[in-house]
Design an enzyme around this catalytic site. Structure first.
Site, PDB file in Angstrom:
ATOM      1  N   GLY A 243      11.191  -6.732  -4.386  1.00 55.88           N
ATOM      2  CA  GLY A 243      10.014  -7.235  -3.676  1.00 55.88           C
ATOM      3  C   GLY A 243      10.112  -7.204  -2.171  1.00 55.88           C
ATOM      4  N   GLU A 285      17.282  -6.182  -7.224  1.00 53.76           N
ATOM      5  CA  GLU A 285      16.730  -4.993  -7.895  1.00 53.76           C
ATOM      6  C   GLU A 285      15.599  -4.463  -7.015  1.00 53.76           C
ATOM      7  OE1 GLU A 285      16.171  -5.908 -12.218  1.00 53.76           O
ATOM      8  OE2 GLU A 285      14.159  -6.199 -11.479  1.00 53.76           O
ATOM      9  N   GLY A 287      13.282  -1.698  -4.946  1.00 50.81           N
ATOM     10  CA  GLY A 287      12.767  -0.332  -4.999  1.00 50.81           C
ATOM     11  C   GLY A 287      12.252   0.093  -3.640  1.00 50.81           C
ATOM     12  N   ARG A 324      -2.563   4.546  -3.229  1.00 50.74           N
ATOM     13  CA  ARG A 324      -2.300   3.149  -2.882  1.00 50.74           C
ATOM     14  C   ARG A 324      -3.412   2.489  -2.064  1.00 50.74           C
ATOM     15  NH1 ARG A 324       1.423   1.235  -0.435  1.00 50.74           N
ATOM     16  NH2 ARG A 324       1.703  -0.573  -1.777  1.00 50.74           N
ATOM     17  N   TYR A 328      -4.726  -0.756  -3.843  1.00 51.98           N
ATOM     18  CA  TYR A 328      -4.341  -2.041  -3.226  1.00 51.98           C
ATOM     19  C   TYR A 328      -4.870  -2.203  -1.811  1.00 51.98           C
ATOM     20  CZ  TYR A 328      -0.643  -0.638  -6.510  1.00 51.98           C
ATOM     21  OH  TYR A 328       0.034  -0.147  -7.581  1.00 51.98           O
ATOM     22  N   CYS A 358     -12.885  13.979  -5.574  1.00 52.95           N
ATOM     23  CA  CYS A 358     -14.333  13.776  -5.613  1.00 52.95           C
ATOM     24  C   CYS A 358     -14.711  12.326  -5.818  1.00 52.95           C
ATOM     25  CB  CYS A 358     -14.926  14.635  -6.702  1.00 52.95           C
ATOM     26  SG  CYS A 358     -14.910  16.332  -6.171  1.00 52.95           S
ATOM     27  N   GLU A 359     -14.326  11.476  -4.891  1.00 50.31           N
ATOM     28  CA  GLU A 359     -14.889  10.125  -4.893  1.00 50.31           C
ATOM     29  C   GLU A 359     -14.724   9.482  -3.531  1.00 50.31           C
ATOM     30  OE1 GLU A 359     -12.310   8.833  -8.331  1.00 50.31           O
ATOM     31  OE2 GLU A 359     -12.317   7.020  -7.087  1.00 50.31           O
ATOM     32  N   TYR A 387       6.348   4.622  -4.501  1.00 43.25           N
ATOM     33  CA  TYR A 387       5.096   4.506  -5.264  1.00 43.25           C
ATOM     34  C   TYR A 387       4.036   5.510  -4.829  1.00 43.25           C
ATOM     35  CZ  TYR A 387       7.456   0.184  -6.542  1.00 43.25           C
ATOM     36  OH  TYR A 387       8.389  -0.728  -6.980  1.00 43.25           O
TER      37      TYR A 387
HETATM   38  N1  LLP Z   1      11.927  -5.455 -10.522  1.00 40.87           N
HETATM   39  C1  LLP Z   1      10.837  -5.585 -11.290  1.00 40.87           C
HETATM   40  C2  LLP Z   1      10.937  -6.297 -12.534  1.00 40.87           C
HETATM   41  C3  LLP Z   1       9.615  -5.047 -10.878  1.00 40.87           C
HETATM   42  O1  LLP Z   1       8.546  -5.201 -11.632  1.00 40.87           O
HETATM   43  C4  LLP Z   1       9.552  -4.338  -9.662  1.00 40.87           C
HETATM   44  C5  LLP Z   1       8.297  -3.751  -9.212  1.00 40.87           C
HETATM   45  C6  LLP Z   1      10.727  -4.210  -8.894  1.00 40.87           C
HETATM   46  C7  LLP Z   1      11.903  -4.797  -9.356  1.00 40.87           C
HETATM   47  C8  LLP Z   1      10.766  -3.468  -7.590  1.00 40.87           C
HETATM   48  O2  LLP Z   1       9.918  -4.025  -6.675  1.00 40.87           O
HETATM   49  P1  LLP Z   1       9.998  -3.531  -5.143  1.00 40.87           P
HETATM   50  O3  LLP Z   1      11.371  -3.847  -4.635  1.00 40.87           O
HETATM   51  O4  LLP Z   1       9.754  -2.073  -5.156  1.00 40.87           O
HETATM   52  O5  LLP Z   1       8.928  -4.275  -4.474  1.00 40.87           O
HETATM   53  N2  LLP Z   1       2.855   0.300  -7.553  1.00 40.87           N
HETATM   54  C9  LLP Z   1       2.904  -0.836  -6.669  1.00 40.87           C
HETATM   55  C10 LLP Z   1       4.194  -1.606  -6.801  1.00 40.87           C
HETATM   56  C11 LLP Z   1       4.424  -2.085  -8.202  1.00 40.87           C
HETATM   57  C12 LLP Z   1       5.709  -2.856  -8.296  1.00 40.87           C
HETATM   58  C13 LLP Z   1       6.034  -3.078  -9.711  1.00 40.87           C
HETATM   59  N3  LLP Z   1       7.251  -3.755  -9.920  1.00 40.87           N
HETATM   60  C14 LLP Z   1       2.693  -0.393  -5.229  1.00 40.87           C
HETATM   61  O6  LLP Z   1       2.473   0.784  -4.990  1.00 40.87           O
HETATM   62  O7  LLP Z   1       2.711  -1.219  -4.329  1.00 40.87           O
END
Ligand code: LLP
Length: 429
Positions: A243, A285, A287, A324, A328, A358-359, A387
């Site tokens: 997150g 964890e 991303g 995105r 969002y 096309c939108e 993402y």
């Molecule tokens: N752990 C779990 C259980 C998760 O569901 C997620 C993200 C992460 C870790 C990694 O989160 P991060 O560190 O990347 O914030 N598609 C959306 C983001 C969806 C995130 C889903 N879960 C976007 O483009 O913002």
């Protein structure tokens, strides 16, 4: 004497982006590998080395390609996958299965079977049916599955509702209140093929302050106490989820990981001590924080359309490679690669960078600050490393872009651009 005109070019990972566009075409995802390495080094220094008994996973949903999992492997980190597809991507790159954790709120038999057969190290349990299925598959394969229970901590987060996951009523995990979790823990404690390791929570994504992580942790510690007292369940591992946010452009200092991990670890250590609880192994964890700022997307400008109050810059990609904004309302910034240091263009009204789908919602940047831009120019959008590739589609039958990794002036192709042959493969008349 021959005089050469020196053009100041825009580079990424020390590679000239005009040459990249010429050589590989556009749209093009370009990653600066050194940014990813420095994030992983920061995790190592400021979390793993600083705090005892800790571990870090990369959430591969942010950007899952074989080469990325190879980088993570080289840093000795673990990998979070949510599907058989993400799992296979990692395994094909030689990622050690015991350092992989399987997530997901609707794991199929195939996801679970594949994970058990390859010896995945952790299963993050979302619900009791999945736990029963895992126990059966593990039994059939004579495998003992290490599990963590995903708990919804019931905290609000300062982010878009679609990426806020720890709220009450979320589809993810076991509610922190009520009997659902107890039932699953009891089942797990009585099953020889399930080894209950601990608890997992994830409050949401794209956060800049640790407020909701800390609120969740406070509640989870109470839960750990309750589970110990009532069911004799010892939390040996605690996963804080991800997150941590990514910045919109490289001129802004990135968020320091320790802004999150230091207060979390301090709270965990002091609360465990005060409550006579074993201090569990702590994991993160992440991303987006690892990979988003490393990536840009290069586009070619197809046309520039001036209307009263708005100037549209239309490019040769769009929501098919970056959905995105549509999903969002995500904000981005762009630079004109052909005129990177030019004065910000200030026509009457706003400048909107739009795609070719096309939108009307196919917008990349609604109110862009960019220098004078004309058809044929190459523009780069920052902060697209997470993402974007992973959520790209073939909408309007556009081809998925290629992926380049740039490092110290060298550009390496890591994913080929899709071809029309790839696109039509599998279609039958
Ligand atoms: N752990 C779990 C259980 C998760 O569901 C997620 C993200 C992460 C870790 C990694 O989160 P991060 O560190 O990347 O914030 N598609 C959306 C983001 C969806 C995130 C889903 N879960 C976007 O483009 O913002």
């Amino acid at each position: 004497m021959c005089r050469r005109l020196i053009i100041i070019s825009f580079t990424w990972g020390d590679v000239d982006c005009n040459s990249l566009a010429d050589k590989f075409g556009t749209p093009l995802y370009v990653y600066d590998e050194s940014v990813i390495n420095s994030r992983c080094n920061e995790i190592e220094q400021d979390f793993l080395q600083k705090w005892d008994n800790t571990f870090a996973y990369y959430a591969s949903k942010a950007f899952s390609i074989k080469y990325m999992t190879r980088i993570i492997k080289n840093h000795g980190m673990g990998l979070d996958v949510v599907s058989e597809g993400e799992l296979l991507t990692a395994l094909h790159a030689g990622f050690p299965a015991e350092k992989i954790e399987l997530h997901g709120n609707a794991k199929s038999f195939y996801d679970i079977n594949s994970a058990v057969k390859s010896g995945v190290g952790r299963f993050i349990i979302d619900n009791i049916q999945e736990l029963e299925l895992l126990a059966k598959v593990s039994h059939d394969n004579n495998f003992v599955a290490n599990v963590l229970f995903r708990v919804t901590p019931d905290v609000k987060t300062d982010t878009h509702a679609h990426i806020s996951t720890g709220v009450k009523g979320s589809k993810f995990g076991f509610p922190i209140e009520g009997d659902m979790l107890n039932e699953a823990v009891k089942f797990a404690l009585n099953d020889d093929y399930i080894n209950s390791q601990g608890i997992h929570f994830h409050v949401g994504s794209q956060l800049f302050e640790p407020v909701s992580h800390l609120e969740a942790l406070r509640k989870i510690i109470k839960l750990m106490l309750k589970l110990k007292r009532n069911l004799n369940f010892i939390t040996r591992e605690l996963n804080f989820g991800g997150g941590f946010g990514a910045r919109i452009n490289p001129k802004i200092e990135h968020v320091a990981l320790k802004n999150f991990t230091d207060p979390l670890m301090q709270m965990l250590e002091s609360e465990c001590k005060a409550n006579d609880l074993l201090r569990p192994r702590a994991a993160i964890e992440s991303g987006r924080w690892i990979v988003s700022e490393a990536g840009i997307t290069l586009y070619t400008v197809e046309n520039v359309k001036r209307l009263p109050g708005i100037l549209y810059i239309a490019v040769n990609g769009g929501m098919s490679d970056n959905p995105r904004y549509a999903l969002y309302g995500a904000e981005y910034e762009a630079v004109n690669v052909n005129n990177p240091d030019g004065e910000i263009y200030n026509p009457e009204g706003r400048v909107s960078i739009v795609g070719k789908c096309c939108e009307s919602g196919d917008i990349l940047i609604d109110d862009a600050k960019i220098s004078y831009t004309k058809p044929g120019d190459i523009i780069a959008i920052y902060n697209t490393g997470a993402y974007n590739f992973s959520m790209a589609s073939n909408y309007n039958k556009l081809l998925r872009p290629a992926v380049i990794f740039a490092n110290n002036g060298e550009a390496n192709l890591k994913v080929e651009r899709q071809t029309y042959e790839d696109l039509l493969k599998g279609e039958l008349l």
